[in-house]
Design an enzyme around this catalytic site. Structure first.
Site, PDB file in Angstrom:
ATOM      1  N   HIS A  53       0.751  -1.090  -0.113  1.00 43.55           N
ATOM      2  CA  HIS A  53       0.100  -0.125  -0.057  1.00 43.55           C
ATOM      3  C   HIS A  53       0.579   1.477  -0.230  1.00 43.55           C
ATOM      4  O   HIS A  53       1.488   1.425   0.316  1.00 43.55           O
ATOM      5  CB  HIS A  53      -1.113  -0.155   1.261  1.00 43.55           C
ATOM      6  CG  HIS A  53      -2.151  -0.255   1.108  1.00 43.55           C
ATOM      7  ND1 HIS A  53      -3.010  -0.974   2.538  1.00 43.55           N
ATOM      8  CD2 HIS A  53      -2.226  -2.183   0.416  1.00 43.55           C
ATOM      9  CE1 HIS A  53      -3.484  -1.676   1.850  1.00 43.55           C
ATOM     10  NE2 HIS A  53      -3.134  -2.821   0.895  1.00 43.55           N
ATOM     11  N   GLU A  55       0.728   3.634   2.056  1.00 40.10           N
ATOM     12  CA  GLU A  55       1.329   4.304   3.348  1.00 40.10           C
ATOM     13  C   GLU A  55       2.618   3.417   3.469  1.00 40.10           C
ATOM     14  O   GLU A  55       3.904   3.608   4.030  1.00 40.10           O
ATOM     15  CB  GLU A  55       0.518   3.981   4.069  1.00 40.10           C
ATOM     16  CG  GLU A  55      -0.966   4.631   3.752  1.00 40.10           C
ATOM     17  CD  GLU A  55      -1.701   3.820   3.663  1.00 40.10           C
ATOM     18  OE1 GLU A  55      -3.378   4.118   3.543  1.00 40.10           O
ATOM     19  OE2 GLU A  55      -1.699   3.791   2.307  1.00 40.10           O
ATOM     20  N   CYS A  82      -6.004   1.805   5.924  1.00 38.79           N
ATOM     21  CA  CYS A  82      -6.837   0.898   6.095  1.00 38.79           C
ATOM     22  C   CYS A  82      -6.581  -0.108   7.426  1.00 38.79           C
ATOM     23  O   CYS A  82      -5.002   0.956   7.959  1.00 38.79           O
ATOM     24  CB  CYS A  82      -6.301  -0.492   5.335  1.00 38.79           C
ATOM     25  SG  CYS A  82      -4.772  -1.343   5.317  1.00 38.79           S
ATOM     26  N   CYS A  85      -2.737  -0.671   7.228  1.00 41.72           N
ATOM     27  CA  CYS A  85      -2.303   0.897   7.312  1.00 41.72           C
ATOM     28  C   CYS A  85      -1.552   1.896   8.375  1.00 41.72           C
ATOM     29  O   CYS A  85      -1.010   1.950   9.380  1.00 41.72           O
ATOM     30  CB  CYS A  85      -2.076   1.760   6.232  1.00 41.72           C
ATOM     31  SG  CYS A  85      -1.664   0.620   4.959  1.00 41.72           S
TER      32      CYS A  85
END
Length: 154
Positions: A53, A55, A82, A85
């Site tokens: 992801h 992040e 999410c 993260c």
């Protein structure tokens, strides 16, 4: 332009890069003391890695750049993080999280759950939601509209 908008615009540029690479358009940048430490955009498809992801990639780049695991920095993300993260944001000891669009299906910073402000954890993060949200939402809507249209043509 406020400085927060400057950093979010860099995150949006990362999100646009993700869309060009046929990835879900999410971008992130890590900033400390006015300096950009790391940046990233979703690469889950390119890397065949569900943890790639924006992040996570931005946090990894920032930690490698400064040689520290606890950043005490700010992170700007185009979409509400999410649970995975959000956990990484806590572990890296971020001071502040700025995000654009809410994620009503998987958001872990105030919509579905609120991991980063859970007082039971050893660290909490200040959250500022909705920064340049219209642009972040537009990128996501355009991406998923194109994806649906491609699937309908197949």
């Amino acid at each position: 332009m406020r400085i927060e908008e400057h950093w979010m615009n860099l995150a949006l540029a990362e999100a646009r890069q993700a869309a060009e690479e046929n990835e879900i358009p999410v971008g992130a940048v890590v900033v400390r003391d006015g300096a950009l430490l790391g940046r990233g955009h979703n690469r889950t498809r390119a890397l065949s890695d569900p943890t790639a992801h924006a992040e996570i990639l931005a946090i990894t780049a920032a930690c490698q750049a400064v040689g520290e695991e606890h950043l005490g920095a700010d992170i700007y993300v185009t979409l509400e993080p999410c649970p995975m993260c959000a956990g990484a944001i806590i572990l890296a000891r971020f001071s502040r999280l700025y995000f654009g669009a809410w994620d009503a299906k998987a958001g872990a910073c105030g919509s579905v759950i609120d991991v980063v402000r859970e007082p039971s954890f050893n660290h909490t993060v200040e959250v500022y939601a909705g920064l340049l949200s219209e642009e972040a939402e537009r990128l996501l809507q355009e991406f998923f509209t194109k994806l649906r249209n491609r699937k309908e043509c197949e």
